[in-house]
Design an enzyme around this catalytic site. Sequence first.
Site, PDB file in Angstrom:
ATOM      1  N   ASP A   8       0.939  -1.187   0.204  1.00 36.23           N
ATOM      2  CA  ASP A   8      -0.054  -0.199   0.006  1.00 36.23           C
ATOM      3  C   ASP A   8       0.937   1.301  -0.042  1.00 36.23           C
ATOM      4  OD1 ASP A   8      -2.166  -1.769   0.245  1.00 36.23           O
ATOM      5  OD2 ASP A   8      -2.513  -1.229   2.167  1.00 36.23           O
ATOM      6  N   ASP A 130     -15.731  -4.302  -0.656  1.00 38.07           N
ATOM      7  CA  ASP A 130     -15.313  -4.296   1.010  1.00 38.07           C
ATOM      8  C   ASP A 130     -16.628  -4.278   1.726  1.00 38.07           C
ATOM      9  OD1 ASP A 130     -12.775  -2.052   0.088  1.00 38.07           O
ATOM     10  OD2 ASP A 130     -12.722  -4.035  -0.221  1.00 38.07           O
TER      11      ASP A 130
END
Length: 259
Positions: A8, A130
């Site tokens: 990330d 998600d």
Amino acid sequence: MLIFPAIDIMKGRVVRLERGDFDTVKVYPLSPLEYAKKWESEGAAYLHIVDLDGARSGSIQNFDVIKDIIKNIGIKAEVGGGIRDVSALRQYMDVGAARVVLSTKIIEDISFFQDEYVKASIKRIAASLDFKRMEEKASSLSIGTGSSAWMETVDISVSPFIRYLASQGIEHINFSDISRDGTMRGPDPKKILSFLAAAKSSGPRALFFTYAGGISSMADLETLAGLAKSAEGGVDAVVVGKALYENKFMLKDAIEAVG
């Protein structure tokens, strides 16, 4: 089951967040490329790379950093974050991303799949969902909006939506438990099986499922690998982030255990 190390990226650095909260940033010392090479050397076959600045702003922010990774490793990478139009999709396809992960765009713009370039690239596109909770008939899916709020919640019935994605040619589904992301609390098998059961009822089409959220130990990975024996089936790959960066286990050992 494959293991995808997560990279990330925020402002060119490797970071981890908790539950998608940008106020919980932890920065790690090596460069994104150094971590990519580290995971490659430990046996990774695939990387999961996210442009967090892009996800937050709604447009690509760390393209040169990510391109540098893709061009200097010998393994595949899937990339997400800030990819909201065909031009951005093409940028990553052109530099060699094996898959591009889309979330907000495919939920907000149903016409996106009608673009000829998207149709031609569909096998290299993964849909990302998600969730915060799973219920019998619907899930609460948290999506990055690229607006003032990083995570907004919308209610989507899983089966029809995945059926729609499959009808457009999508073969890869990434799903995350955002309530556990970056927390190392371990996965919730009940939630995962609930999602997989809903996805399975969407139709007979074979899909590749990648899970992310809360992985903390080898035992967690073994639990996920064991789900394949359930009636709902299991996950095909798992994204692991903080546990690797905090040295909770070695990637090569994990690959040997569940690969």
